[in-house]
Write an enzyme that holds these catalytic residues in place. Structure first.
Site, short mmCIF file in Angstrom:
data_model
loop_
_atom_site.label_atom_id
_atom_site.label_comp_id
_atom_site.label_asym_id
_atom_site.label_seq_id
_atom_site.Cartn_x
_atom_site.Cartn_y
_atom_site.Cartn_z
N HIS A 307 0.66 -1.16 0.00
CA HIS A 307 -0.11 0.12 -0.15
C HIS A 307 0.90 1.43 -0.09
CE1 HIS A 307 -3.31 2.79 1.18
NE2 HIS A 307 -4.00 2.03 0.65
N ASP A 365 -7.84 -5.58 0.49
CA ASP A 365 -8.43 -6.62 -0.85
C ASP A 365 -8.01 -7.77 -0.88
OD1 ASP A 365 -9.56 -4.35 -1.95
OD2 ASP A 365 -7.72 -3.66 -2.67
N1 ACO Z 1 4.02 -7.51 -4.66
C1 ACO Z 1 5.62 -7.71 -5.09
N2 ACO Z 1 6.33 -6.77 -4.79
C2 ACO Z 1 5.63 -5.36 -4.40
C3 ACO Z 1 4.27 -5.28 -4.37
C4 ACO Z 1 3.53 -6.51 -4.26
N3 ACO Z 1 2.06 -6.54 -4.32
N4 ACO Z 1 3.84 -4.25 -4.18
C5 ACO Z 1 5.35 -3.31 -4.06
N5 ACO Z 1 6.25 -4.14 -4.34
C6 ACO Z 1 7.55 -4.16 -4.16
C7 ACO Z 1 7.77 -3.09 -5.50
O1 ACO Z 1 8.29 -3.91 -6.76
C8 ACO Z 1 9.14 -2.23 -5.07
O2 ACO Z 1 10.07 -3.06 -4.99
P1 ACO Z 1 11.68 -2.40 -5.38
O3 ACO Z 1 11.84 -1.31 -4.30
O4 ACO Z 1 12.60 -3.75 -5.24
O5 ACO Z 1 11.53 -1.73 -6.78
C9 ACO Z 1 8.72 -1.83 -3.69
O6 ACO Z 1 7.96 -2.82 -3.26
C10 ACO Z 1 7.87 -0.56 -3.38
O7 ACO Z 1 6.70 -0.52 -4.25
P2 ACO Z 1 6.13 0.54 -5.08
O8 ACO Z 1 5.59 0.20 -6.29
O9 ACO Z 1 7.24 1.62 -5.16
O10 ACO Z 1 5.03 1.19 -4.02
P3 ACO Z 1 3.89 2.04 -4.44
O11 ACO Z 1 3.53 2.61 -3.16
O12 ACO Z 1 4.03 2.90 -5.72
O13 ACO Z 1 2.49 0.93 -4.92
C11 ACO Z 1 0.46 -0.32 -4.72
C12 ACO Z 1 1.57 0.72 -3.96
C13 ACO Z 1 0.19 0.10 -6.23
C14 ACO Z 1 -0.70 -0.62 -3.92
C15 ACO Z 1 1.42 -1.58 -4.72
O14 ACO Z 1 1.83 -2.25 -3.59
C16 ACO Z 1 0.95 -2.94 -5.57
O15 ACO Z 1 0.89 -2.83 -6.86
N6 ACO Z 1 0.17 -3.81 -4.83
C17 ACO Z 1 -0.59 -4.73 -5.57
C18 ACO Z 1 -2.01 -4.12 -5.89
C19 ACO Z 1 -2.91 -3.94 -4.81
O16 ACO Z 1 -3.04 -4.90 -4.18
N7 ACO Z 1 -3.43 -3.06 -4.72
C20 ACO Z 1 -4.65 -2.41 -3.82
C21 ACO Z 1 -4.14 -1.19 -2.97
S1 ACO Z 1 -5.19 -1.02 -1.80
C22 ACO Z 1 -6.57 -0.18 -2.30
O17 ACO Z 1 -6.60 0.52 -3.43
C23 ACO Z 1 -7.82 -0.52 -1.65
#
Ligand code: ACO
Length: 430
Positions: A307, A365
């Site tokens: 998140h 979720d």
């Molecule tokens: N699975 C694996 N790796 C992940 C995940 C994941 N779900 N989420 C983040 N990471 C990793 C990224 O690859 C990144 O790694 P790095 O530092 O080696 O490059 C690091 O964690 C940071 O991730 P960001 O993408 O910079 O985090 P951001 O805050 O931009 O993204 C998000 C947040 C979009 C929610 C992301 O965690 C994601 O895509 N999660 C899966 C989708 C999801 O469950 N969304 C629901 C959100 S809650 C809602 O809307 C109700």
């Protein structure tokens, strides 16, 4: 509001510019950079990682501690002790209702549950196999074509009426989307039922049979609505505010919010999460998917994990996990393979250094998909349910913005890296 300043030193002659620092009631101090534009200085912040886009009194999140408050009340207390319509009143009006205010509010919302008869034929324009979010986008935007008497955003009574209409009609329209997709007749709301019961009734009753409601299931869905009601300045809420900043009508703004919510990185994650759990299928496959999620060359992510704000357990996920257990118990689903995979996945991910070091915890979720599936709600309706619940948050935030005397059109700047100015080349010389 500001008793401190921050000093910005800039330019070759080291000019100094004092910037006001605002102290919030909760959370981190915020530097006011609005005066920078007058000095021809702009900041660069893709994804609004460091930027507060507005002042708000509605919802507070402490992502490190895993805290979520609506108007100051912890989400766990509201989920356990309140109900969705009471939470709607709270979000809209800033205080919990008294008994008589609550009764009147319920009556008002119930009074607006029907949609204009012409809306029924509007649905016929869509393909039956359309994604329900595509239909919701269309029909919610179309409300502005039906309710001309609540479009004047400068009139507080119009704004209030639009808010009631949106909250009241969302379940009716969401159920209509579902009924249309499966070819069953639309089901009128029954105003003797409460908000969530009415939604389940409109979703699942058929004219040829009596509808029997399981109160454990309606309570679970009501809790899902509470958990999703607001979440401060997330992507869809910011979209609603941005659209609203232009003076667009509330129905159009909420349709914009629905569009932003649809994406898998936001509201579409619950559907994507269930697809992922189904794809994993059995415990034996989990390690393969964890490996993929950790591989920087693979775009696969564990849906329902991570998140932007929560760098700890999402407090909504903890309530959702408990609710999920209650629903499976009430339905006597003692050995759900999906839930088993989810629990194992959660355990493995929480012990894995990749997820620990990046503070990737299960979000709401992760469990809401399994619970909604157990409630009999089809996957493609999950994000619609989210939109239904979030409508009150969008409307409250929109209303707060419109009533704010400091409101200005939202208009970000950019860091331009395109070509320098150049002369047009005629077609025969290219
Ligand atoms: N699975 C694996 N790796 C992940 C995940 C994941 N779900 N989420 C983040 N990471 C990793 C990224 O690859 C990144 O790694 P790095 O530092 O080696 O490059 C690091 O964690 C940071 O991730 P960001 O993408 O910079 O985090 P951001 O805050 O931009 O993204 C998000 C947040 C979009 C929610 C992301 O965690 C994601 O895509 N999660 C899966 C989708 C999801 O469950 N969304 C629901 C959100 S809650 C809602 O809307 C109700």
């Amino acid at each position: 509001m500001s008793d401190k300043t921050a000093e910005l030193i800039f330019g070759p002659d080291k000019q100094s510019l004092p910037l006001p620092v605002y102290k919030p009631t909760l959370g981190t101090d915020v530097i006011d950079i609005t005066s920078l534009a007058k000095k021809d200085i702009f900041t660069y912040d893709p994804g609004f990682m460091s930027t507060a886009s507005c002042e708000s009194k509605i919802t507070y999140i402490d992502g490190d501690k895993g805290i979520l408050l609506y108007r100051g009340y912890p989400i766990q207390q509201l989920a356990e002790r309140s109900d969705f319509l009471e939470v709607c009143y709270l979000l809209l009006n800033a205080e919990l209702p008294t008994a008589s205010q609550k009764k009147q509010f319920f009556k008002t919302i119930n009074h607006h549950t029907l949609v204009h008869e012409q809306m029924r034929s509007f649905f016929n324009g869509f393909r039956r196999d359309a994604h329900p979010m595509a239909v919701m986008l269309g029909v919610v935007g179309a409300l502005s074509a039906f309710y001309h008497d609540s479009l004047d955003i400068k009139n507080p009574e119009h704004r209030e009426l639009a808010a009631y209409r949106l909250i009241a009609k969302m379940p009716t329209m969401a159920a209509m989307c579902y009924k249309y997709s499966i070819g069953q007749p639309f089901c009128f709301p029954q105003n003797k039922r409460d908000y969530t019961e009415n939604f389940l009734y409109m979703m699942f009753s058929v004219p040829s049979e009596d509808y029997v409601l399981n109160p454990v299931l309606s309570r679970a869905l009501d809790r899902i609505f509470i958990l999703h009601a607001d979440h401060e300045q997330n992507a869809s809420t910011s979209t609603v505010r941005l659209a609203g900043s232009t003076g667009a009508n509330p129905f159009a703004c909420i349709a914009a919010g629905i569009a932003a919510l649809w994406g898998p990185a936001h509201g579409g994650a619950n559907e994507a999460c269930l697809n992922m759990l189904e794809e994993i299928g059995t415990s034996a496959n989990i390690s393969k998917y964890i490996k993929r999620a950790k591989d920087p060359e693979d775009s696969f992510r564990l849906m329902g994990f991570g998140h932007r704000v929560y760098k700890n357990f999402d407090p909504r996920a903890m309530v959702m996990r408990q609710t999920c257990h209650e629903v499976l118990e009430a339905l006597e689903i003692h050995d759900s393979p999906l839930f088993r995979v989810a629990l194992e996945l959660e355990k493995i991910a929480l012990e894995d250094d990749y997820f620990i070091s990046r503070k990737l915890y299960p979000n709401v979720d992760f469990y809401s998909g399994i619970t909604l599936k157990a409630l009999g709600i089809p996957k493609n309706m999950f994000t619609v349910i989210f939109a239904l619940a979030r409508t009150v948050g969008w409307v409250s935030q929109w209303n707060e913005m419109i009533a704010d005397p400091k409101r200005r059109i939202g208009r970000p700047r950019q860091l331009y890296t395109g070509p320098m100015q150049r002369d047009f080349v005629p077609l025969d010389q290219r």
